[in-house]
Design an enzyme around this catalytic site. Structure first.
Site, mmCIF file in Angstrom:
data_model
loop_
_atom_site.group_PDB
_atom_site.id
_atom_site.type_symbol
_atom_site.label_atom_id
_atom_site.label_comp_id
_atom_site.label_asym_id
_atom_site.label_seq_id
_atom_site.Cartn_x
_atom_site.Cartn_y
_atom_site.Cartn_z
ATOM 1 N N GLU B 217 0.808 -1.213 0.000
ATOM 2 C CA GLU B 217 0.000 0.000 0.000
ATOM 3 C C GLU B 217 0.847 1.272 0.000
ATOM 4 O O GLU B 217 0.696 2.137 0.849
ATOM 5 C CB GLU B 217 -0.956 0.007 1.196
ATOM 6 C CG GLU B 217 -2.045 -1.033 1.137
ATOM 7 C CD GLU B 217 -3.075 -0.749 0.069
ATOM 8 O OE1 GLU B 217 -3.283 0.435 -0.248
ATOM 9 O OE2 GLU B 217 -3.631 -1.723 -0.462
ATOM 10 N N ASP B 218 1.775 1.339 -0.942
ATOM 11 C CA ASP B 218 2.574 2.547 -1.156
ATOM 12 C C ASP B 218 3.626 2.824 -0.086
ATOM 13 O O ASP B 218 4.245 3.879 -0.114
ATOM 14 C CB ASP B 218 1.689 3.790 -1.284
ATOM 15 C CG ASP B 218 1.011 3.843 -2.630
ATOM 16 O OD1 ASP B 218 1.425 3.067 -3.505
ATOM 17 O OD2 ASP B 218 0.106 4.651 -2.804
ATOM 18 N N ALA B 219 3.808 1.929 0.846
ATOM 19 C CA ALA B 219 4.873 2.176 1.816
ATOM 20 C C ALA B 219 6.228 1.977 1.129
ATOM 21 O O ALA B 219 6.306 1.349 0.076
ATOM 22 C CB ALA B 219 4.740 1.233 2.996
#
Lengths: 376, 600
Positions: B217-219
């Site tokens: 999730e975009d981390a």
């Protein structure tokens, strides 16, 4: 009634009993009825279930995904229908005048085969003078307006100029009168209005444009459409009562989307069904999935009093028993002051007021209470 | 006859509007009319508008005549040699500025290749369609337009060298990047805007792969070693201000060490950092609750006679202290005067912000992500040549967002780092991908930019070849240190006795109307009651009249204000908010009567 069904007489709804009776062979009725009863009990809502709130959530959440678009009918100018969230709001608010009234007129056989469908449709459509007029001439000297009529259109509508004159004369009222002169409609001010001069003449000219000539009042557009293997007429504008008067209209199937009109013409049960159908249709066309029972509950709530009440502070909410519950929904001060004038008592029997007081709400686990007989 | 308007005012008529407009343009180009004049013929209204007022947005375009741009090779050579400048070109009528209205009459070619005899102007450069910020994004012609906007928004939020005189400034809430760099992959805008004088990012090695699910999730995963070497390190500045205000009656605030008998005196511990002038010393380490500027104010209400007699000693404590959760080092102290001549003290706090889990980073393509894990350098994946990425970016962020420029920048950055030159990635005219691939190949690397990499923990080779290269990454000003918040118990509001709102007031997180509904829907009555008892109170209620009775703790008596003492009084538990609304009913002139009944 079958003897094995007797004992379920008060336990199952009539419709289910009838279905079993009709569709199940006599020897199997006992077993089927047993199973149906079991299934019926299992599918009932538990006591204390917050059905209203779950219904609200179930309609409200998909509501956030709805579009604000209106639906356009191909081929007809300016005929669109409000759908999506605005339509739902409109229905649930119980609005008296809806933004896009619409009817679906079914026809009796043999009219529904499509023959002369345009002529039938034109009989229903409301015709105003401006639609059959080609020219308006103001004659200041004689203080009159000459309206030239389109004879082709008159033929098409099976109208005589005399009929037009009569209709316009009626529409103009007391200030002016209309006479026919060949194919020209002459509008002349009456004596007492003549004194008002040019302004009155101009007003008469504008007024006559909207004069009702023929058809059903309120039906501004008609559109014959093929639905399945029959033809129906879709209209913009709604007038159930007048449309039913045509003998080619199948009044059993003809519908309108105006809930209040349904109630007036067909009664409150029909209005309830209309609410369910209309809301469900919107939700369905948006590709959403809401259990119809939530909508039925809303429709029941709105129509329980014998008239269509909206979910607004003037409608359903005003009927709430609790002062605090009413006050917590819009215009609190008005509700409180009126309640105190009447000396109302809030018995704290519902949810909102108990949340306010930080008391246990009478829902779910908060509902059952212990009753015990004390020994003497 | 066509009407002519000058700055919106009617001035006269002309017979042939097009001829007139053409003449105005010619005169402007020749210099006999001011360059600020724009003229526009509105075909629909049949009106000519001449504008010379200020405030119009204008942009430069190359004039095209008979299908040929007036800007020639000769001009460009002269420009390169520095013999002429931009303003000379404008003066010669080679370049002119059009406003929005005149642009309506112009046909502008995007490049000189597409000029036809109908064209009137030529775009100076294709990137002039983009703004300064958007022009900073490399390979902007390889990205979705929406992402381009997000990308330029990201750059605006990045920490960097925001002003070169920062030590002298008292900016509120700013961050300063410690080792800012100029990007390896640049666009023409970087030189034009003198970007190197205020850079905001750093060139780092980025690998596109997943890492133990910590970059879902975009981390992003960041190499701890890189951080220890200074990647993303920044300083956060926040000034505190105190002023000596003057009040009526000749009284005024006093900045200084408060006396012990001052009203609201904090503990001596809180004042320990103050010097004799009541201000902290520079380089003092301060934390939550510490006073930075000592200040006392005169009493609030002077009408009281008692206070007059004790006049000198009842001053109020009004020091500036560090709020909940704040800490830092005193960086700079300024003592000055404000416009009204009042003494003004400003203390700037500095706080070192080392990247931590939860801090936000972004590439120039709107690919933002929060740090999901800091990995020790030894555990990071490494390539055959021993390259260890500074940051691991998840491949799942690419397909749906279609940020091809992100991938191209990585390839360009790798080529730049290996060849030792900067890559031009200007939108519409950047170095093509094929050239980068070829150069990369010539440098002895896989032309696709992928490399064999090894698991840093186990040493095993990864099955997939990993796309690694250099990218310019920016640290965003959103840092967890400024946002982290929790509360178990804490301050309540005076009026409602409900928890305060917001991080600054150490507030609670509201369980709102709709959240309440979920509990009702579950029928969880008791949970609901318990969850909403933050303002629970027990009030004595008179059984006789149903109003709230009075508990006199001093005399240990309870009585009803209406019925007196000889009446049954019961303790009732309710939310304080309800007690409050009963009081509000009374203020409306309503009599809310509580009818008591035993529940069981």
């Amino acid at each position: 009634m079958h003897k094995d069904l007797e004992k379920y007489k008060d336990k199952l709804p009539l419709k289910l009993l009838q279905d079993i009776e009709e569709q199940v062979p006599g020897s199997k009725v006992k077993k089927v009825a047993e199973k149906v009863y079991e299934e019926y009990l299992a599918s009932r809502v538990d006591p204390g279930e917050a059905v209203g709130l779950i219904g609200a959530e179930s309609i409200g959440e998909p509501g956030t995904q709805m579009t604000l678009n209106t639906f356009h009918y191909a081929g007809v100018a300016e005929m669109n229908v409000t759908v999506g969230l605005p339509r739902i709001i409109e229905i649930l608010d119980g609005r008296k005048s809806i933004s896009t009234p619409k009817m679906e007129i079914f026809l009796k056989s043999p009219y529904n085969k499509g023959k002369n469908i345009r002529e039938l449709a034109m009989q229903i459509k409301e015709t105003k003078l401006k639609e059959i007029a080609t020219e308006y001439g103001m004659n200041i000297v004689d203080m009159r307006v000459d309206v030239k009529l389109d004879s082709d259109k008159l033929d098409e509508l099976e109208l005589t100029p005399q009929q037009v004159a009569k209709a316009v004369d009626k529409a103009l009222g007391l200030d002016a009168g209309a006479k026919i002169d060949g194919n020209t409609l002459v509008i002349k001010l009456k004596e007492k209005a003549e004194a008002k001069g040019l302004n009155a003449l101009y007003r008469a000219k504008e007024k006559c444009k909207g004069a009702y000539v023929k058809g059903v009042k309120g039906i501004s557009q008609v559109l014959p459409v093929k639905r399945g293997d029959e033809y129906i007429i879709i209209t913009a504008g709604s007038n159930l009562k007048k449309v039913f008067e045509f003998d080619f209209v199948d009044s059993n199937r003809t519908t309108t989307n105006d809930i209040h009109e349904v109630r007036e013409v067909l009664g409150i049960e029909a209005a309830r069904q209309a609410i369910i159908d209309e809301v469900f249709q919107v939700i369905e066309t948006q590709g959403l999935n809401v259990d119809i029972r939530h909508i039925m509950l809303v429709a029941d709530t709105m129509t329980a009093g014998g008239e269509v009440k909206g979910i607004t502070r003037y409608g359903v909410v005003s009927g709430k028993a609790s002062v605090l519950a009413r006050a917590s929904f819009e215009t609190p001060i008005k509700h409180l002051i009126n309640a105190s004038l009447r000396g109302e008592v809030d018995r704290l029997t519902s949810v909102v007021e108990n949340v306010m007081l930080n008391q246990i709400i009478p829902v779910g686990t908060g509902l059952p209470q212990l009753v015990s007989k004390l020994e003497k | 006859m066509t009407e002519v308007y000058l700055n919106g005012k009617y001035v006269g008529d002309v017979d042939s509007p097009l001829e007139f407009v053409e003449r105005v343009k010619q005169d402007r180009r020749a210099g006999s009319l001011a360059g600020e004049v724009n003229v526009h013929y509105d075909k629909v209204l049949d009106e000519v508008h001449v504008e010379s007022a200020r405030g119009r947005c204008r942009r430069p375009l190359v004039v095209v005549k008979d299908g040929m741009p007036l800007l020639t090779e000769r001009h460009i050579k002269q420009l390169e040699r520095g013999e002429i400048s931009w303003s000379d070109l404008v003066a010669q009528g080679v370049i002119e500025y059009l406003d929005a209205a005149e642009e309506e009459n112009a046909l502008v070619a995007l490049s000189d290749k597409e000029i036809t005899p109908e064209h009137t102007h030529l775009e100076v450069s294709a990137i002039s369609m983009l703004g300064v910020m958007t022009g900073l994004i490399p390979y902007g012609d390889f990205i979705q337009s929406a992402r381009l906007i997000i990308g330029s928004k990201g750059i605006k939020q990045a920490v960097g060298l925001y002003a070169s005189n920062y030590p002298l400034r008292m900016d509120m809430d700013v961050s300063l990047l410690h080792y800012p760099q100029s990007p390896l992959v640049k666009t023409a805008i970087y030189d034009v805007s003198r970007y190197a004088e205020h850079p905001v990012g750093q060139n780092i090695v980025v690998a596109i792969m997943s890492y133990k699910g910590y970059n879902m999730e975009d981390a992003v995963i960041i190499n701890k070693g890189s951080i220890q070497r200074g990647f993303g390190r920044s300083t956060y500045f926040r000034p505190a201000t105190a002023m000596e205000l003057r009040y009526s009656g000749g009284l005024m605030d006093n900045i200084g060490l408060p006396d012990k008998d001052v009203k609201g005196y904090k503990s001596e511990q809180d004042y320990r950092l103050l010097e004799d002038d009541g201000i902290v010393y520079p380089e003092a380490k301060v934390a939550e609750g510490d006073v930075i500027i000592g200040k006392t104010s005169p009493p609030r209400f002077l009408s009281n006679m008692e206070e007059y007699s004790l006049a000198s000693n009842i001053r109020r404590e009004s020091s500036v202290a560090l709020r909940h959760g704040e800490e830092g080092i005193v960086d700079f102290v300024a003592i000055t005067e404000n416009e009204e001549g009042n003494k003004l003290v400003q203390v700037r706090l500095r706080d070192l912000r080392i990247p931590e889990i939860g801090d936000k980073f972004v590439s120039r393509h709107g690919q933002k992500g929060v740090v999901g894990l800091l990995v020790p350098e030894a555990d990071m994946p490494f390539s055959e040549s021993g390259i260890v990425p500074d940051l691991i970016f998840s491949p799942h962020g690419i397909p749906s967002r279609m940020t091809i420029s992100h991938i191209l920048e990585l390839l360009g950055g790798k080529t730049a780092a290996l060849s030792g030159r900067e890559i031009d990635a200007t939108t519409f005219s950047g170095e093509p991908e094929a050239a980068l691939r070829e150069e990369l190949c010539n440098l002895g690397f896989d032309e696709r930019g992928v490399e064999t990499m090894y698991n840093g923990v186990t040493g095993e080779v990864y099955q997939a070849k990993i796309y690694v290269g250099n990218m310019y990454y920016l640290r965003l000003k959103h840092m967890v240190a400024n946002k982290i918040h929790s509360r178990a118990r804490g301050p309540i509001q005076l009026l409602t006795r409900q928890p305060t709102e917001g991080r600054a007031k150490e507030g609670g997180l509201r369980l709102g109307e709709m959240e309440k509904d979920t509990l009702v829907a579950h029928g969880a009555s008791m949970v609901l009651k318990e969850r909403f008892d933050s303002d629970k109170t027990v009030v004595p209620v008179c059984e006789g009249c149903g109003t709230i009775a009075i508990q006199d703790s001093l005399k240990d008596k309870r009585y009803c204000p209406i019925c007196g003492e000889n009446v049954e009084i019961s303790d009732i538990e309710m939310s304080y908010a309800f007690k409050l609304i009963l009081d509000e009913f009374k203020s409306l002139g309503l009599y809310p009567k509580l009818k008591l009944r035993s529940k069981y």
